[in-house]
Design an enzyme around this catalytic site. Structure first.
Site, PDB file in Angstrom:
ATOM      1  N   ASP A   1      -9.591  -4.374  -5.451  1.00 55.55           N
ATOM      2  CA  ASP A   1      -8.988  -3.204  -4.822  1.00 55.55           C
ATOM      3  C   ASP A   1      -9.177  -1.977  -5.717  1.00 55.55           C
ATOM      4  O   ASP A   1      -8.912  -2.041  -6.919  1.00 55.55           O
ATOM      5  CB  ASP A   1      -7.495  -3.479  -4.620  1.00 55.55           C
TER       6      ASP A   1
ATOM      7  N   HIS B   1      -7.958  -5.133  -1.122  1.00 51.38           N
ATOM      8  CA  HIS B   1      -6.708  -4.492  -0.724  1.00 51.38           C
ATOM      9  C   HIS B   1      -6.093  -5.129   0.519  1.00 51.38           C
ATOM     10  O   HIS B   1      -6.735  -5.252   1.560  1.00 51.38           O
ATOM     11  CB  HIS B   1      -6.989  -3.007  -0.459  1.00 51.38           C
TER      12      HIS B   1
ATOM     13  N   SER C   1       0.833  -1.202   0.000  1.00 56.40           N
ATOM     14  CA  SER C   1       0.000   0.000   0.000  1.00 56.40           C
ATOM     15  C   SER C   1       0.873   1.259   0.000  1.00 56.40           C
ATOM     16  O   SER C   1       1.655   1.466  -0.921  1.00 56.40           O
ATOM     17  CB  SER C   1      -0.962  -0.044   1.192  1.00 56.40           C
TER      18      SER C   1
END
Length: 301
Positions: A243, A275, A163
């Protein structure tokens, strides 16, 4: 309380900003756990203060050592959390990085970088760069940490994160390309569900980075000239099908291939997953598969 005190100026995915300047995070601060030794895997960990200005700490993980004459690859890892949450010292990241190095048989240095709002962007980038330079200070075996001095193979260094940590990984590769890192050979980069421009998070990133370059800021929207010179030999980039960052990750991989970069990028789709699914359920089949794909990437000759 005056009525105006509750007027909202900005509403983002992870926090709200009121007109009086207050910032309220929507998610609780990650609880930190101390380093520990795992009696099952033999993995040891410890915390080290890298710098007091800026304030940077790392958690170092050392796998079970069987042959003390054998040098091990090094992984610098940046956690995720939208630049405003999580910690290298949280249970989530402690356990994940520990599991990863037990499987890959490498040393890991997990970075505790500054978070918004206490330390706005670019603190996360600068702190991670300070941590990487600190790791590199052990190249000649005379650094401040005995584990890195004795066991690290600086010809086999990896940089990675998930991320926000994937985004930070990109910026580090750009800095190394521009500034150099003597004695260190960055073999590979690992980007798991990374954030880049082109999503609802763009305005939030710019708010967290007061001195930004707008939607074309190269830290958010990688520049073609930066991609062409990335300081690693190969990269694996994971993107989860469900995601909202999927297209941003896929676009990054495509632009990297077109940039003229002389390395090799592998793009992996995590079908039917969202995600960072691998962190919320580490024992699921697909999470274990992702872990093994990272291990295989590290162990490639």
């Amino acid at each position: 309380m005056a009525e105006t005190d509750n007027e909202i100026a900005h509403e983002f995915v992870f926090f709200r900003v009121y007109k009086d300047g207050r910032i309220v995070l929507f998610y609780p601060t990650a609880k930190k756990i101390p380093p520990s030794d795992d009696p099952i895997t033999g993995v040891q960990s410890k915390d080290v203060v890298v710098s007091t200005e800026p304030p940077v700490s790392v958690r170092i993980f050392l796998p079970k050592i069987i042959d003390r004459t054998r040098k091990l690859p090094v992984l610098l890892y940046m956690h995720g959390g939208g630049f405003c949450m999580q910690s290298a010292f949280s249970r989530r990241y402690h356990n994940y990085v520990s599991s990863l190095i037990a499987e890959a048989n490498i040393i890991a240095v997990s970075v505790e970088y500054g978070l918004f709002p206490d330390r706005p962007i670019p603190a996360c980038y600068d702190d991670s760069w300070a941590a990487l330079q600190w790791v590199a200070s052990h190249v000649y075996g005379n650094g401040s940490d005995p584990w890195l001095n004795e066991f690290s193979d600086f010809r086999r260094v990896f940089i990675g994160g998930d991320s926000a940590g994937g985004n930070i990984t990109h910026t580090l590769l750009v800095r190394v390309a521009k500034l150099g890192l003597p004695g260190v050979n960055i073999v590979g980069a690992i980007l798991v569900h990374p954030y880049f421009a082109g999503t609802q998070d763009d305005k939030m990133w710019m708010y967290m980075c007061p001195e930004n370059g707008g939607l074309s800021d190269p830290r958010m929207k990688p520049a073609a000239e930066d991609l062409a010179k990335l300081a690693c030999e190969r990269m694996v980039l994971f993107a989860a099908e469900k995601d909202y960052l999927f297209n941003a990750g896929k676009s990054y991989a495509e632009e990297l291939k077109k940039s003229g970069w002389c390395g090799k990028v592998e793009f992996v789709e995590n079908l039917e997953e969202d995600h960072c699914f691998h962190l919320s359920n580490t024992k699921s089949g697909k999470a274990l598969e992702l872990l093994q794909q990272i291990v295989s990437f590290i162990k490639q000759n």
